[in-house]
Design a protein around this motif. Sequence first.
Motif, short mmCIF file in Angstrom:
data_model
loop_
_atom_site.label_atom_id
_atom_site.label_comp_id
_atom_site.label_asym_id
_atom_site.label_seq_id
_atom_site.Cartn_x
_atom_site.Cartn_y
_atom_site.Cartn_z
N MET A 45 -16.47 72.80 -11.97
CA MET A 45 -17.70 73.54 -12.41
C MET A 45 -18.41 73.52 -10.94
O MET A 45 -19.26 72.50 -10.64
CB MET A 45 -18.53 72.79 -13.45
CG MET A 45 -17.45 72.51 -14.68
SD MET A 45 -18.44 71.96 -16.23
CE MET A 45 -19.57 70.72 -15.42
N ARG A 48 -17.63 72.83 -10.18
CA ARG A 48 -17.72 73.72 -11.38
C ARG A 48 -17.15 75.18 -11.18
O ARG A 48 -17.39 76.20 -12.09
CB ARG A 48 -19.40 74.13 -11.49
CG ARG A 48 -20.11 72.62 -11.58
CD ARG A 48 -21.51 72.96 -11.87
NE ARG A 48 -22.24 71.75 -11.53
CZ ARG A 48 -23.60 71.65 -11.28
NH1 ARG A 48 -24.13 72.82 -11.26
NH2 ARG A 48 -24.37 70.55 -11.29
N SER A 96 -15.97 78.69 -9.51
CA SER A 96 -15.99 80.24 -9.62
C SER A 96 -15.24 80.78 -10.07
O SER A 96 -13.74 80.78 -9.46
CB SER A 96 -16.59 80.65 -8.17
OG SER A 96 -17.68 79.86 -7.81
N HIS A 127 -24.71 76.34 -12.24
CA HIS A 127 -23.42 77.07 -12.26
C HIS A 127 -22.40 76.24 -12.88
O HIS A 127 -21.36 75.97 -12.52
CB HIS A 127 -22.91 77.48 -10.58
CG HIS A 127 -23.77 78.28 -10.12
ND1 HIS A 127 -23.55 78.46 -8.58
CD2 HIS A 127 -24.62 79.19 -10.56
CE1 HIS A 127 -24.29 79.57 -8.31
NE2 HIS A 127 -25.10 79.93 -9.31
N CYS A 138 -19.72 75.92 -15.60
CA CYS A 138 -18.95 77.26 -16.07
C CYS A 138 -18.84 77.42 -17.61
O CYS A 138 -18.54 76.24 -18.17
CB CYS A 138 -17.65 77.21 -15.52
SG CYS A 138 -17.35 78.11 -13.90
N ASP A 139 -18.86 78.57 -17.82
CA ASP A 139 -18.23 78.92 -19.35
C ASP A 139 -19.15 77.95 -20.42
O ASP A 139 -20.37 77.89 -20.25
CB ASP A 139 -16.93 78.96 -19.49
CG ASP A 139 -16.24 79.66 -20.85
OD1 ASP A 139 -17.13 80.55 -21.38
OD2 ASP A 139 -15.34 79.50 -21.23
N CYS A 184 -22.67 80.29 -14.82
CA CYS A 184 -21.72 80.73 -13.87
C CYS A 184 -20.81 81.74 -14.83
O CYS A 184 -21.33 82.44 -15.63
CB CYS A 184 -20.73 79.45 -13.49
SG CYS A 184 -19.65 80.08 -11.98
N CYS A 185 -19.44 81.63 -14.83
CA CYS A 185 -18.52 82.47 -15.50
C CYS A 185 -18.73 82.05 -17.05
O CYS A 185 -19.02 80.91 -17.25
CB CYS A 185 -17.19 82.51 -15.03
SG CYS A 185 -16.48 80.68 -15.00
#
Length: 313
Positions: A1, A13, A15, A173, A175-176, A199-200
Amino acid sequence: MPVLDGDAEDGHRGSAPGDHPRGDRGGGGLRRNVKAAQVRRELLPDQSQALLRELHLLTREGHLNADALRKLKQVNHLMGLLRPAVEDILARHPSPVLVDAGSGNAYLGFILYELFLKEAAGGTLLSIEGRPELTERAKERAQRLGFTRMEFQTAHLDAATWPERVHLVMALHACDTATDDALVGAIQHGADHVAVVPCCQAEVAAQLKGKRPEVETSLGMLFQHPWHRREFGSHLTNVIRAMTLEAFGYQVTVTELTGWEHSLKNELILGRRVHRENRPARLKLEALLSSFGVQPKLTRVLGVTPATRTSPA
């Protein structure tokens, strides 16, 4: 992440492909290096170059390369937006607990500690990170710097041991569903302030696949194609996050973190707790979940369920 967008060196984290800032896409003016003599003008008033060297954001010669400058711009802008929240909890609590959720190499935590906690009478900053090598590196760095009220825990956010009471939770950031885990920790442990830069996001997009909203079938065209489903799912995820904070008594602001030249993952969700709960906001959230037939991890863990739909007579 990854703590900072595109931070490949740190392994922070993570990307998703295509998440890198536009300034990285070929020699335009957005990628600029700053020579040592001009570095001071890029820093916050109380920010030391010594810490930035320790964090390897400054080169040995004292220069800021383009990637380091981009990272610093993101963190420093977030510091400015967090200042009212940090000053609020320091004024009201003798020993507040701040949590950097999914901290990676803890750049955010180190810079925040230097600016706000180093000279404060009290306050602890807890960095939670799932990778032990990053935790150990950050712990050694804190010892060298004498940042004695920085603490570190190696754990994924959904399995971490959170303090009974926290006052500020930040996640940059993550992630998910890691952003959801940070929000769950903040809500369950009574955080006065929350700041997340998602983030994503993939969970809601997967739940949307093959579905059409019941309230108006034409809305299904918004996510018929995979590309649109990913983008719409990301947007819907963050709408649900903001509405969930509101349902649990937070006053929410959604804005951009920095200019698009610094990061394409740029949405900042800020929350300040003003009530124990907000029943009307919860009903709206339940209706939204029902309309699109989704239930992300955040709402599942917190026990928010989609509104029950009645069949027309």
